[in-house]
Write an enzyme that holds these catalytic residues in place. Structure first.
Site, short mmCIF file in Angstrom:
data_model
loop_
_atom_site.label_atom_id
_atom_site.label_comp_id
_atom_site.label_asym_id
_atom_site.label_seq_id
_atom_site.Cartn_x
_atom_site.Cartn_y
_atom_site.Cartn_z
N GLY A 45 1.40 4.31 1.66
CA GLY A 45 2.12 4.80 2.83
C GLY A 45 3.10 3.79 3.38
N CYS A 46 2.71 2.52 3.31
CA CYS A 46 3.56 1.46 3.84
C CYS A 46 4.78 1.23 2.95
CB CYS A 46 2.74 0.17 3.96
SG CYS A 46 1.24 0.35 4.95
N SER A 47 4.58 1.29 1.63
CA SER A 47 5.67 1.03 0.68
C SER A 47 6.54 2.24 0.40
CB SER A 47 5.10 0.52 -0.65
OG SER A 47 4.60 -0.78 -0.50
N THR A 63 0.85 -1.18 0.00
CA THR A 63 0.00 0.00 0.00
C THR A 63 0.89 1.24 0.00
OG1 THR A 63 -0.18 -0.06 2.41
CG2 THR A 63 -1.92 -1.18 1.15
#
Length: 158
Positions: A47-49, A45
């Site tokens: 923000g996570c990546s 996703t």
């Protein structure tokens, strides 16, 4: 919700091993070790990546230099997804932990209802420092944030 000075619950999770997904117990991950655990709502996703995981990849050596034995990235995804995400992000020094059924996330009291986004039950974004299975620092993000659980924030707490 889990609090500082609480023990990490006993659950079985998955990591990707030489022959595919393998069981791993929370006890083996945390007992007798100083561990940084951070959780994300979903692998791959934005923000996570783009922010959360890369911060830990870039700062892994600095974190480990502070006496941390393991850095664990956890998501309510399966071991195949966590493995592929780790490879895509060059997260070689991190443990990519699959909480596919959300067992640890639920036991921690840190579930996130993401059904409105078509993602089902996921984990809230958080980080913690765990010493010998006991939570010594807990940092739960407010909705939409990537600040208090960042690698830089963990470094400041170590």
């Amino acid at each position: 919700m889990i609090q500082v000075n609480d023990k990490i619950p006993s659950v079985t999770l998955k990591v990707f091993g030489e022959k595919g997904p393998e069981d791993i117990s929370s006890e083996s991950l945390f007992s007798g070790k100083k561990v940084v655990l951070f959780a994300v709502p979903g692998a791959f996703t934005p923000g996570c990546s783009n922010t959360h995981l890369p911060g830990y990849v870039v700062n892994a050596d600095k974190i480990k230099d502070k006496g941390v034995d393991s850095i664990i990235c956890m998501s309510v995804n399966d071991a195949f997804v966590m493995h592929a995400w780790g490879e895509a992000q060059n997260a070689e020094g991190l443990i990519m932990l699959a909480d596919g059924n959300g067992d640890l996330t639920e036991a921690l009291g840190l579930s996130l209802d993401a059904r409105g986004h078509g993602m089902g039950q996921r984990s809230q974004r958080f980080s913690m420092i765990v010493k010998d299975g006991i939570v010594t620092s807990l940092n739960v993000e407010p909705k939409g944030g990537i600040d208090v659980s960042s690698a830089e924030s963990i470094l400041a707490l170590l």
